[in-house]
Design a protein around this motif. Structure first.
Motif, PDB file in Angstrom:
ATOM      1  N   THR A  53       0.828  -1.205   0.000  1.00  9.86           N
ATOM      2  CA  THR A  53       0.000   0.000   0.000  1.00  9.86           C
ATOM      3  C   THR A  53       0.866   1.261   0.000  1.00  9.86           C
ATOM      4  OG1 THR A  53      -1.781  -1.152   1.144  1.00  9.86           O
ATOM      5  CG2 THR A  53      -1.789   1.244   1.277  1.00  9.86           C
ATOM      6  N   SER A  54       1.936   1.263   0.787  1.00 14.06           N
ATOM      7  CA  SER A  54       2.819   2.438   0.855  1.00 14.06           C
ATOM      8  C   SER A  54       3.532   2.682  -0.466  1.00 14.06           C
ATOM      9  CB  SER A  54       3.839   2.265   1.978  1.00 14.06           C
ATOM     10  OG  SER A  54       3.192   2.283   3.228  1.00 14.06           O
ATOM     11  N   VAL A  55       3.984   1.612  -1.090  1.00 17.85           N
ATOM     12  CA  VAL A  55       4.658   1.761  -2.390  1.00 17.85           C
ATOM     13  C   VAL A  55       3.669   2.286  -3.420  1.00 17.85           C
ATOM     14  CG1 VAL A  55       5.804   0.541  -4.281  1.00 17.85           C
ATOM     15  CG2 VAL A  55       6.466   0.066  -1.910  1.00 17.85           C
ATOM     16  N   ARG A  56       2.450   1.780  -3.385  1.00 21.67           N
ATOM     17  CA  ARG A  56       1.422   2.258  -4.312  1.00 21.67           C
ATOM     18  C   ARG A  56       1.182   3.760  -4.097  1.00 21.67           C
ATOM     19  NH1 ARG A  56      -2.951  -0.777  -3.010  1.00 21.67           N
ATOM     20  NH2 ARG A  56      -2.015  -2.514  -4.108  1.00 21.67           N
ATOM     21  N   SER A  57       1.076   4.190  -2.846  1.00 24.33           N
ATOM     22  CA  SER A  57       0.882   5.617  -2.538  1.00 24.33           C
ATOM     23  C   SER A  57       2.058   6.443  -3.029  1.00 24.33           C
ATOM     24  CB  SER A  57       0.706   5.827  -1.031  1.00 24.33           C
ATOM     25  OG  SER A  57      -0.477   5.234  -0.588  1.00 24.33           O
ATOM     26  N   TYR A  58       3.261   5.955  -2.782  1.00 26.44           N
ATOM     27  CA  TYR A  58       4.475   6.650  -3.210  1.00 26.44           C
ATOM     28  C   TYR A  58       4.466   6.838  -4.731  1.00 26.44           C
ATOM     29  CZ  TYR A  58       9.476   7.778  -3.514  1.00 26.44           C
ATOM     30  OH  TYR A  58      10.684   8.393  -3.765  1.00 26.44           O
ATOM     31  N   ARG A  59       4.104   5.781  -5.440  1.00 27.01           N
ATOM     32  CA  ARG A  59       4.039   5.853  -6.911  1.00 27.01           C
ATOM     33  C   ARG A  59       2.922   6.790  -7.370  1.00 27.01           C
ATOM     34  NH1 ARG A  59       4.240  -0.579  -7.682  1.00 27.01           N
ATOM     35  NH2 ARG A  59       6.486  -0.899  -7.565  1.00 27.01           N
ATOM     36  N   ASP A  60       1.726   6.622  -6.774  1.00 29.70           N
ATOM     37  CA  ASP A  60       0.569   7.425  -7.185  1.00 29.70           C
ATOM     38  C   ASP A  60       0.790   8.921  -6.963  1.00 29.70           C
ATOM     39  OD1 ASP A  60      -0.695   5.079  -7.906  1.00 29.70           O
ATOM     40  OD2 ASP A  60      -2.067   5.059  -6.178  1.00 29.70           O
ATOM     41  N   LEU A  61       1.522   9.260  -5.921  1.00 26.82           N
ATOM     42  CA  LEU A  61       1.818  10.674  -5.638  1.00 26.82           C
ATOM     43  C   LEU A  61       2.918  11.224  -6.552  1.00 26.82           C
ATOM     44  CD1 LEU A  61       1.747  10.538  -1.733  1.00 26.82           C
ATOM     45  CD2 LEU A  61       0.195  11.873  -3.188  1.00 26.82           C
ATOM     46  N   GLY A  62       3.613  10.349  -7.259  1.00 29.95           N
ATOM     47  CA  GLY A  62       4.711  10.782  -8.121  1.00 29.95           C
ATOM     48  C   GLY A  62       5.944  11.191  -7.325  1.00 29.95           C
ATOM     49  N   CYS A  63       6.128  10.574  -6.187  1.00 28.28           N
ATOM     50  CA  CYS A  63       7.212  10.971  -5.275  1.00 28.28           C
ATOM     51  C   CYS A  63       8.612  10.808  -5.875  1.00 28.28           C
ATOM     52  CB  CYS A  63       7.111  10.180  -3.974  1.00 28.28           C
ATOM     53  SG  CYS A  63       5.549  10.413  -3.100  1.00 28.28           S
ATOM     54  N   ALA A  64       8.806   9.813  -6.720  1.00 22.16           N
ATOM     55  CA  ALA A  64      10.129   9.546  -7.277  1.00 22.16           C
ATOM     56  C   ALA A  64      10.532  10.542  -8.358  1.00 22.16           C
ATOM     57  CB  ALA A  64      10.179   8.129  -7.839  1.00 22.16           C
ATOM     58  N   THR A  65       9.620  11.425  -8.733  1.00 26.73           N
ATOM     59  CA  THR A  65       9.912  12.375  -9.807  1.00 26.73           C
ATOM     60  C   THR A  65      10.216  13.775  -9.279  1.00 26.73           C
ATOM     61  OG1 THR A  65       7.574  12.899 -10.091  1.00 26.73           O
ATOM     62  CG2 THR A  65       8.468  11.083 -11.436  1.00 26.73           C
ATOM     63  N   LEU A  88       6.265  11.786   2.373  1.00 24.55           N
ATOM     64  CA  LEU A  88       7.108  11.371   3.493  1.00 24.55           C
ATOM     65  C   LEU A  88       6.535  10.186   4.272  1.00 24.55           C
ATOM     66  CD1 LEU A  88       8.353  14.828   4.802  1.00 24.55           C
ATOM     67  CD2 LEU A  88       9.460  13.244   3.186  1.00 24.55           C
ATOM     68  N   VAL A  89       5.222  10.090   4.358  1.00 25.49           N
ATOM     69  CA  VAL A  89       4.617   8.983   5.111  1.00 25.49           C
ATOM     70  C   VAL A  89       4.909   7.630   4.446  1.00 25.49           C
ATOM     71  CG1 VAL A  89       2.451   7.992   5.948  1.00 25.49           C
ATOM     72  CG2 VAL A  89       2.876  10.450   6.184  1.00 25.49           C
ATOM     73  N   PRO A  90       4.570   7.450   3.168  1.00 23.62           N
ATOM     74  CA  PRO A  90       4.892   6.149   2.567  1.00 23.62           C
ATOM     75  C   PRO A  90       6.401   5.922   2.462  1.00 23.62           C
ATOM     76  CG  PRO A  90       3.997   7.636   0.892  1.00 23.62           C
ATOM     77  CD  PRO A  90       3.829   8.303   2.227  1.00 23.62           C
ATOM     78  N   ALA A  91       7.171   6.986   2.256  1.00 21.33           N
ATOM     79  CA  ALA A  91       8.624   6.827   2.159  1.00 21.33           C
ATOM     80  C   ALA A  91       9.204   6.284   3.464  1.00 21.33           C
ATOM     81  CB  ALA A  91       9.285   8.150   1.792  1.00 21.33           C
ATOM     82  N   ALA A  92       8.720   6.781   4.589  1.00 16.66           N
ATOM     83  CA  ALA A  92       9.207   6.297   5.885  1.00 16.66           C
ATOM     84  C   ALA A  92       8.905   4.810   6.063  1.00 16.66           C
ATOM     85  CB  ALA A  92       8.587   7.112   7.013  1.00 16.66           C
ATOM     86  N   THR A  93       7.736   4.386   5.643  1.00 15.94           N
ATOM     87  CA  THR A  93       7.367   2.970   5.736  1.00 15.94           C
ATOM     88  C   THR A  93       8.258   2.136   4.821  1.00 15.94           C
ATOM     89  OG1 THR A  93       5.087   3.569   6.250  1.00 15.94           O
ATOM     90  CG2 THR A  93       5.469   1.326   5.434  1.00 15.94           C
ATOM     91  N   ILE A  94       8.501   2.634   3.624  1.00 15.45           N
ATOM     92  CA  ILE A  94       9.358   1.932   2.665  1.00 15.45           C
ATOM     93  C   ILE A  94      10.786   1.828   3.195  1.00 15.45           C
ATOM     94  CG2 ILE A  94      10.386   2.077   0.353  1.00 15.45           C
ATOM     95  CD1 ILE A  94       7.655   3.500  -0.455  1.00 15.45           C
ATOM     96  N   ALA A  95      11.289   2.900   3.805  1.00 16.32           N
ATOM     97  CA  ALA A  95      12.659   2.902   4.327  1.00 16.32           C
ATOM     98  C   ALA A  95      12.862   1.795   5.355  1.00 16.32           C
ATOM     99  CB  ALA A  95      12.982   4.261   4.949  1.00 16.32           C
ATOM    100  N   GLN A  96      11.844   1.496   6.110  1.00 18.09           N
ATOM    101  CA  GLN A  96      11.928   0.468   7.149  1.00 18.09           C
ATOM    102  C   GLN A  96      11.482  -0.901   6.634  1.00 18.09           C
ATOM    103  OE1 GLN A  96      13.354   1.349   9.973  1.00 18.09           O
ATOM    104  NE2 GLN A  96      13.261  -0.756  10.688  1.00 18.09           N
TER     105      GLN A  96
END
Length: 180
Positions: free
Chosen positions: A132-144, A156-164
């Motif tokens: 779910t966090s990765v999906r949110s990160y992608r949907d928000l366009g965070c990597a761009t 930042l919320v999904p990124a923190a979950t992904i980092a851990q």
């Protein structure tokens, strides 16, 4: 750091269970000699023994998931060393995006491995949260490298979950060995 402490605690507890055996009468056999569980000599598991089958299955899941997670954690880092850490300058870049993709693959592998089996509640919950966090990160366009402040903050919320994620998946496999 907390996940390593949890890992150490779980492993020490598991080692204690393995060292004393289950239902072995205090570690000695009828002859008063150390039981097989204490002496380190083991007999083959009785075919059809549900505990043994569950244990073997849990170990298979742990081995499969940890192999993949270990390689990805070595490549991308975890926690504060992850490019997805909220303190990382790479959190809103394709580098974190690649770590997020690897985390999703690992989480999906965990879900496939456990395939709805009982005794993996932690691993199941962690894997689903990561997907779910990765999906949110992608949907928000965070990597761009989004420029809108609200989007950057939302990332930042999904990124923190992904980092851990890699550590949490590993912890979930360890807890799966004890049916949690």
């Amino acid at each position: 750091m907390a996940s390593r402490a949890l890992r150490a605690t779980v492993l020490v507890g598991l080692a204690g269970v393995l060292a004393t055996g289950c239902g072995e009468g205090g570690g000695t056999g009828a002859s008063g000699k150390p039981s097989e569980a204490v002496s380190g000599v083991s007999s083959p598991a009785v075919s059809g023994d549900p505990v043994s089958d569950k244990g073997l299955f849990a170990e298979k899941v742990r081995a499969a998931v940890d192999k993949r997670v270990g390689a990805d954690e070595e490549k991308f880092g975890s926690g504060d060393r992850s490019p997805c850490s909220t303190s990382s300058s790479l959190v809103l870049t394709s580098t974190c995006g690649a770590a997020a993709d690897a985390t999703a693959v690992d989480a999906e592998l965990a879900l496939r491995e456990i395939n709805g089996s009982h005794g993996f509640a932690t691993l199941d919950a962690v894997a689903r949260k990561l997907v779910t966090s990765v999906r949110s990160y992608r949907d928000l366009g965070c990597a761009t490298g989004p420029t809108a402040a609200d989007t950057r903050e939302a990332c930042l919320v999904p990124a923190a979950t992904i980092a851990q994620g890699f550590s949490d998946l590993h912890d979930g496999t360890v807890l799966g060995l004890s049916g949690k």
